[in-house]
Design a protein around this motif. Structure first.
Motif, PDB file in Angstrom:
ATOM      1  N   ASN A 167      26.265 -23.420   7.059  1.00 32.85           N
ATOM      2  CA  ASN A 167      27.253 -22.706   7.866  1.00 32.85           C
ATOM      3  C   ASN A 167      27.984 -23.658   8.802  1.00 32.85           C
ATOM      4  OD1 ASN A 167      26.600 -20.234   6.719  1.00 32.85           O
ATOM      5  ND2 ASN A 167      25.069 -19.745   8.277  1.00 32.85           N
ATOM      6  N   GLY A 168      27.243 -24.609   9.385  1.00 27.75           N
ATOM      7  CA  GLY A 168      27.868 -25.584  10.270  1.00 27.75           C
ATOM      8  C   GLY A 168      28.862 -26.469   9.534  1.00 27.75           C
ATOM      9  N   GLU A 172      32.940 -26.733  10.024  1.00 30.07           N
ATOM     10  CA  GLU A 172      33.508 -28.045  10.320  1.00 30.07           C
ATOM     11  C   GLU A 172      34.628 -28.386   9.335  1.00 30.07           C
ATOM     12  OE1 GLU A 172      31.876 -32.590  11.169  1.00 30.07           O
ATOM     13  OE2 GLU A 172      30.807 -31.316   9.739  1.00 30.07           O
ATOM     14  N   MET A 173      34.411 -28.135   8.067  1.00 24.94           N
ATOM     15  CA  MET A 173      35.427 -28.456   7.066  1.00 24.94           C
ATOM     16  C   MET A 173      36.677 -27.595   7.233  1.00 24.94           C
ATOM     17  SD  MET A 173      34.330 -31.010   5.443  1.00 24.94           S
ATOM     18  CE  MET A 173      33.164 -31.613   6.688  1.00 24.94           C
ATOM     19  N   HIS A 189      36.542 -30.662  -1.454  1.00 25.99           N
ATOM     20  CA  HIS A 189      35.457 -31.228  -2.264  1.00 25.99           C
ATOM     21  C   HIS A 189      34.135 -31.236  -1.486  1.00 25.99           C
ATOM     22  CE1 HIS A 189      37.510 -32.465  -5.928  1.00 25.99           C
ATOM     23  NE2 HIS A 189      38.547 -32.846  -5.183  1.00 25.99           N
ATOM     24  N   LEU A 190      34.214 -31.519  -0.205  1.00 25.05           N
ATOM     25  CA  LEU A 190      33.007 -31.517   0.618  1.00 25.05           C
ATOM     26  C   LEU A 190      32.414 -30.115   0.738  1.00 25.05           C
ATOM     27  CD1 LEU A 190      34.123 -34.044   3.375  1.00 25.05           C
ATOM     28  CD2 LEU A 190      32.240 -34.372   1.757  1.00 25.05           C
ATOM     29  N   LEU A 191      33.277 -29.114   0.811  1.00 29.22           N
ATOM     30  CA  LEU A 191      32.789 -27.735   0.840  1.00 29.22           C
ATOM     31  C   LEU A 191      32.038 -27.393  -0.444  1.00 29.22           C
ATOM     32  CD1 LEU A 191      35.698 -25.668   2.461  1.00 29.22           C
ATOM     33  CD2 LEU A 191      33.354 -25.867   3.294  1.00 29.22           C
ATOM     34  N   PHE A 192      32.571 -27.837  -1.578  1.00 28.38           N
ATOM     35  CA  PHE A 192      31.894 -27.580  -2.850  1.00 28.38           C
ATOM     36  C   PHE A 192      30.554 -28.319  -2.915  1.00 28.38           C
ATOM     37  CE2 PHE A 192      36.074 -26.166  -4.591  1.00 28.38           C
ATOM     38  CZ  PHE A 192      35.645 -24.984  -5.169  1.00 28.38           C
ATOM     39  N   ASN A 196      26.902 -26.722  -3.387  1.00 23.34           N
ATOM     40  CA  ASN A 196      25.940 -27.175  -4.393  1.00 23.34           C
ATOM     41  C   ASN A 196      24.560 -27.368  -3.778  1.00 23.34           C
ATOM     42  OD1 ASN A 196      27.690 -27.253  -6.617  1.00 23.34           O
ATOM     43  ND2 ASN A 196      28.396 -29.310  -6.141  1.00 23.34           N
ATOM     44  N   LEU A 197      24.517 -27.993  -2.612  1.00 22.86           N
ATOM     45  CA  LEU A 197      23.230 -28.207  -1.941  1.00 22.86           C
ATOM     46  C   LEU A 197      22.602 -26.882  -1.518  1.00 22.86           C
ATOM     47  CD1 LEU A 197      24.096 -31.311   0.287  1.00 22.86           C
ATOM     48  CD2 LEU A 197      22.615 -31.278  -1.734  1.00 22.86           C
TER      49      LEU A 197
END
Length: 239
Positions: A167-168, A172-173, A189-192, A196-197
């Motif tokens: 959520n954090g 942030e993104m 891409h960072l959100l994806f 994934n994690l």
């Protein structure tokens, strides 16, 4: 830790032990994939990310080996009770680990793209999130190997911190994207990758739930604690 049944046929016991070892090996490979994909992201190491993508085939092959081994056990040993639950659990868990490998591979593919974009934030949240899901995955696999329902229950209840970190990162993104449209490609891409994690964490707790059933022959009661609020997030543009 529950007591494992002993068998008069030694080769049968050895086959069940080998099955647990195969699952443990597959889980270890998946843990490494998650760690390396995240390190490749944070270090902007496209070469390491490419290695992660290429290693996914090993996990896929192990899933097929485990499936064949389980089918052979079912056909030749005709297991019942706790042994049958172990074999069925191994089939389900190997599929879950294969999906974890897919998520790690997808994260690595996106890490290659992110490495070509301007740096965006510290990415410490990704390291924290990856560590949490690796711990949960290891705990779930250890619970199967050691026939430990209590350890499985701990993992099943431990997904909430993963969701909180996710959520954090999500917030942030979104902030980065609203502050500067040039951040949108990298942030997306960072959100994806973060998703994934988060899904890897879900699969780890699913594995723990399967282990609980394999050991005790009953499903866990109640809903798993969750804290992912991204689906209901409201994006408000800055004035």
């Amino acid at each position: 830790m529950e007591q494992r049944p002993e068998h008069t046929v030694r080769s049968y016991s050895e086959e069940l032990r080998r099955l647990r070892e195969m699952i443990a090996r597959m889980g270890g490979l998946a843990e490494r994939q998650v760690a390396d994909a995240t390190n490749a992201l944070v270090r902007r190491d496209a070469d390491l990310a490419t290695e992660v993508v290429g290693r996914d085939a090993e996990i896929d092959a192990l899933e097929q080996d485990i499936e064949s081994f389980c089918i052979r056990l079912l056909a030749l040993r005709q297991p019942v009770g706790q042994d049958l639950r172990l074999v069925i659990a191994a089939l389900k868990i190997s599929h879950g680990i294969e999906r974890i490998g897919d998520y790690a591979r997808n994260a690595a593919k996106r890490a290659i793209v992110v490495a070509q974009q301007p740096a965006l934030g510290s990415l410490n949240g990704f390291l924290r999130m990856a560590l949490l899901v690796q711990q949960n995955l290891k705990g779930a696999i250890d619970a199967l190997v050691h026939h430990d329902a209590a350890r499985a229950d701990e993992v099943w209840a431990a997904d909430q911190p993963v969701d909180e970190v996710y959520n954090g990162i999500f917030r942030e993104m979104l902030t980065f994207m609203m502050e500067d449209p040039r951040n949108i490609t990298a942030a997306t891409h960072l959100l994806f990758i973060a998703k994934n994690l988060e899904r890897i964490g879900d699969h780890a707790t699913n594995i723990a739930e399967t282990v609980h059933y394999a050991v005790r022959g009953e499903n866990l009661a109640g809903e798993r604690p969750k804290a992912d609020v991204s689906a209901s997030a409201v994006v408000r543009p800055q004035s």
